[in-house]
Design a protein around this motif. Structure first.
Motif, PDB file in Angstrom:
ATOM      1  N   UNK A 145       0.837  -1.208   0.000  1.00 10.29           N
ATOM      2  CA  UNK A 145       0.000   0.000   0.000  1.00 10.29           C
ATOM      3  C   UNK A 145       0.872   1.257   0.000  1.00 10.29           C
ATOM      4  N   UNK A 146       1.943   1.228   0.770  1.00 12.66           N
ATOM      5  CA  UNK A 146       2.823   2.397   0.876  1.00 12.66           C
ATOM      6  C   UNK A 146       3.553   2.704  -0.421  1.00 12.66           C
ATOM      7  N   UNK A 147       3.691   1.692  -1.270  1.00 15.63           N
ATOM      8  CA  UNK A 147       4.428   1.900  -2.527  1.00 15.63           C
ATOM      9  C   UNK A 147       3.760   2.954  -3.403  1.00 15.63           C
ATOM     10  N   UNK A 148       2.433   2.972  -3.395  1.00  9.31           N
ATOM     11  CA  UNK A 148       1.713   4.077  -4.024  1.00  9.31           C
ATOM     12  C   UNK A 148       1.526   4.019  -5.521  1.00  9.31           C
ATOM     13  N   UNK A 149       1.748   2.874  -6.153  1.00  9.54           N
ATOM     14  CA  UNK A 149       1.467   2.779  -7.582  1.00  9.54           C
ATOM     15  C   UNK A 149      -0.041   2.699  -7.807  1.00  9.54           C
ATOM     16  N   UNK A 150      -0.468   2.991  -9.033  1.00  7.43           N
ATOM     17  CA  UNK A 150      -1.895   3.115  -9.321  1.00  7.43           C
ATOM     18  C   UNK A 150      -2.696   1.883  -8.919  1.00  7.43           C
ATOM     19  N   UNK A 151      -2.128   0.712  -9.116  1.00 10.51           N
ATOM     20  CA  UNK A 151      -2.877  -0.528  -8.858  1.00 10.51           C
ATOM     21  C   UNK A 151      -2.676  -1.080  -7.462  1.00 10.51           C
ATOM     22  N   UNK A 152      -1.832  -0.450  -6.656  1.00  5.44           N
ATOM     23  CA  UNK A 152      -1.446  -1.046  -5.382  1.00  5.44           C
ATOM     24  C   UNK A 152      -2.595  -1.165  -4.392  1.00  5.44           C
ATOM     25  N   UNK A 153      -3.478  -0.176  -4.334  1.00  3.39           N
ATOM     26  CA  UNK A 153      -4.589  -0.243  -3.398  1.00  3.39           C
ATOM     27  C   UNK A 153      -5.521  -1.409  -3.753  1.00  3.39           C
ATOM     28  N   UNK A 154      -5.769  -1.581  -5.045  1.00  2.00           N
ATOM     29  CA  UNK A 154      -6.614  -2.703  -5.472  1.00  2.00           C
ATOM     30  C   UNK A 154      -5.931  -4.033  -5.158  1.00  2.00           C
ATOM     31  N   UNK A 155      -4.625  -4.088  -5.416  1.00  2.00           N
ATOM     32  CA  UNK A 155      -3.878  -5.300  -5.076  1.00  2.00           C
ATOM     33  C   UNK A 155      -3.971  -5.593  -3.576  1.00  2.00           C
ATOM     34  N   UNK A 156      -3.748  -4.561  -2.766  1.00  2.00           N
ATOM     35  CA  UNK A 156      -3.715  -4.738  -1.315  1.00  2.00           C
ATOM     36  C   UNK A 156      -5.072  -5.200  -0.784  1.00  2.00           C
ATOM     37  N   UNK A 157      -6.155  -4.650  -1.360  1.00  2.00           N
ATOM     38  CA  UNK A 157      -7.491  -5.079  -0.934  1.00  2.00           C
ATOM     39  C   UNK A 157      -7.729  -6.547  -1.259  1.00  2.00           C
ATOM     40  N   UNK A 158      -7.247  -6.976  -2.420  1.00  2.00           N
ATOM     41  CA  UNK A 158      -7.409  -8.388  -2.782  1.00  2.00           C
ATOM     42  C   UNK A 158      -6.595  -9.280  -1.853  1.00  2.00           C
ATOM     43  N   UNK A 159      -5.381  -8.825  -1.482  1.00  2.00           N
ATOM     44  CA  UNK A 159      -4.572  -9.590  -0.531  1.00  2.00           C
ATOM     45  C   UNK A 159      -5.278  -9.651   0.824  1.00  2.00           C
ATOM     46  N   UNK A 160      -5.907  -8.556   1.236  1.00  2.00           N
ATOM     47  CA  UNK A 160      -6.684  -8.569   2.483  1.00  2.00           C
ATOM     48  C   UNK A 160      -7.704  -9.700   2.470  1.00  2.00           C
ATOM     49  N   UNK A 161      -8.379  -9.872   1.340  1.00  2.00           N
ATOM     50  CA  UNK A 161      -9.392 -10.920   1.221  1.00  2.00           C
ATOM     51  C   UNK A 161      -8.748 -12.307   1.327  1.00  2.00           C
ATOM     52  N   UNK A 162      -7.593 -12.471   0.673  1.00  2.00           N
ATOM     53  CA  UNK A 162      -6.900 -13.759   0.746  1.00  2.00           C
ATOM     54  C   UNK A 162      -6.497 -14.080   2.190  1.00  2.00           C
ATOM     55  N   UNK A 209      -7.679 -17.100   4.799  1.00  2.00           N
ATOM     56  CA  UNK A 209      -6.645 -18.066   5.160  1.00  2.00           C
ATOM     57  C   UNK A 209      -5.826 -18.571   3.991  1.00  2.00           C
ATOM     58  N   UNK A 210      -5.908 -17.892   2.834  1.00  2.00           N
ATOM     59  CA  UNK A 210      -5.122 -18.312   1.661  1.00  2.00           C
ATOM     60  C   UNK A 210      -3.730 -17.685   1.722  1.00  2.00           C
ATOM     61  N   UNK A 211      -2.956 -18.114   2.706  1.00  2.00           N
ATOM     62  CA  UNK A 211      -1.664 -17.474   2.964  1.00  2.00           C
ATOM     63  C   UNK A 211      -0.624 -17.793   1.897  1.00  2.00           C
ATOM     64  N   UNK A 212      -0.679 -18.992   1.335  1.00  2.00           N
ATOM     65  CA  UNK A 212       0.305 -19.361   0.303  1.00  2.00           C
ATOM     66  C   UNK A 212       0.141 -18.472  -0.920  1.00  2.00           C
TER      67      UNK A 212
END
Length: 411
Positions: A44-61, A65-68
């Protein structure tokens, strides 16, 4: 399994030296989920255009419990330098050893393997080691070829902070040619008992072990054990079918306080069961002339001053009495704990000299010099000794030819 009932096969394999305890990150340090949450914060701190969307998807994973999958994605996005820094910052040594680590330090199991890169376990073992127990030799998967299963070892299966591999891709690359690691682990998996502690099913490090290490072996019929909380029946069946791992269900959820208390009670029960079966790692000091015993101590602890002095005294006694055969026995025994090729080559040159001048065994001298040349090809003192011996020897044409061939290769 009834609460705290320790499997008999586990105790028997501990007694026979065919058991290993396999330790994950759930030993009182931040969990894999917390580690990956911190990596996701870096994304999230990296601040690229897609990072917030990426981070939200990782939150869901992470929530599911999809840690791998989460660790694989974060590893690709952040790169090894950032991930390594988060690992170091998250899993640095605690000021006080966690209670689980203290309990592990008192178990009489020679082999402890861990997927944790930090030195929490080393500190706990050093601080809480029972009297007369040897300290384990600490090695990473890259040094698996150096392990002697007879001696106590702390093996960092996925590396230490300087060599840690955490994401599926890095694990795949690093372990694809880790033949010495697999060769060492295979007998324990195939014929012994493994006890897994400090893991939650779904942790990336447990997945790496099951898929990338044990998954390369033939199915085993030995019983292994996973001490874990909140493992569902489908997972229990899967672990049993694929790896003969029996789940020792702990109370609580995940790595909460109740689960930690349950694990501590289980480890205490295991320690008591080992004590009841007279399983102990205490080392009594050998007799004055027990060369093998003193060498064994020095292999366990290369800084054991008593063992060094005892071996030196045995060597001096053999020299003073002119007992060449005993002297050779001492020198060959010292090869077990000398670690460099130069040191081993020097010892073997001395062995060759004793064979030639005190025992009168020319073939033995040739053999020692041959091995010395293999140990340290740059040692021209061994080359000169071999050439001189070849010049002086008569009736040993085949051996002379062998040594001359080696000398030719080197020179």
């Amino acid at each position: 399994m009834p609460e705290h009932t320790i499997p008999k096969s586990l105790v028997e394999n501990i007694r026979k030296g065919r058991a290993a305890i396999v330790v994950g990150a759930g030993i009182g340090v931040p969990s894999w989920k917390k580690l990956l949450e911190r990596m996701n914060a870096k994304l999230r701190e990296r601040g690229q255009d897609t990072d917030e969307a990426y981070a939200k998807d990782v939150d869901k994973l992470l929530h599911k419990g999809n840690l791998v999958r989460a660790s694989a994605f974060l590893g690709r996005q952040l790169g090894s330098d950032i991930c390594d820094k988060v690992v170091r910052d998250t899993w640095a040594t605690e000021a006080e050893s966690p209670e689980v680590a203290k309990a592990l330090a008192t178990l009489p199991i020679r082999q402890m393997w861990t997927t944790f890169p930090g030195d929490v376990l080393e500190h706990a073992i050093a601080e809480h080691l029972p009297d007369e127990w040897p300290l384990p030799k600490v090695l990473t998967y890259k040094q698996a070829g150096e392990i002697d299963p007879r001696h106590r070892t702390l093996l960092k299966v996925l590396g230490d902070f300087d060599s840690y591999i955490a994401t599926p891709l890095s694990i795949r690359k690093a372990l694809s040619d880790a033949d010495e690691l697999r060769e060492f682990i295979k007998p324990f998996y195939a014929e012994g008992s493994l006890l897994f502690v400090g893991f939650r099913y779904g942790d990336p490090d447990l997945a790496a072990l099951l898929d990338r290490v044990f998954g390369a072996f033939e199915p085993t019929q030995s019983d292994h054990f996973l001490a874990c909380a909140s493992v569902g029946p489908v997972t229990v069946d899967e672990l049993s079918a694929e790896h003969h791992i029996q789940v020792l269900q702990l109370p609580g959820k995940g790595a909460d306080d109740e689960a930690t208390s349950g694990l501590l009670e289980l480890l205490a029960s295991l320690a008591e069961e080992c004590k009841a079966n007279d399983i102990d790692l205490s080392q009594t000091r050998p007799e004055e002339d027990d060369l093998e015993g003193w060498i064994g101590l020095l292999v366990e602890d290369s800084f054991d001053r008593d063992a060094m002095d005892a071996i030196a005294a045995i060597e001096t006694k053999a020299k003073d009495s002119g007992d060449g055969e005993r002297l050779i026995e001492v020198l060959m025994g010292r090869l077990e704990y000398e670690t460099t090729g130069a040191q081993r080559a020097e010892l073997l040159r001395t062995v060759a000299d004793v064979f030639q001048n005190e025992v009168g065994d020319i073939p033995g001298a040739f053999t020692a010099l041959t091995v010395a040349l293999r140990e340290d090809p740059s040692d021209f003192r061994a080359v000169e000794s071999a050439e001189k011996l070849a010049d002086e020897a008569e009736g040993w044409s085949e051996l002379v030819s062998d040594v001359a061939g080696i000398v030719g290769e080197i020179t």
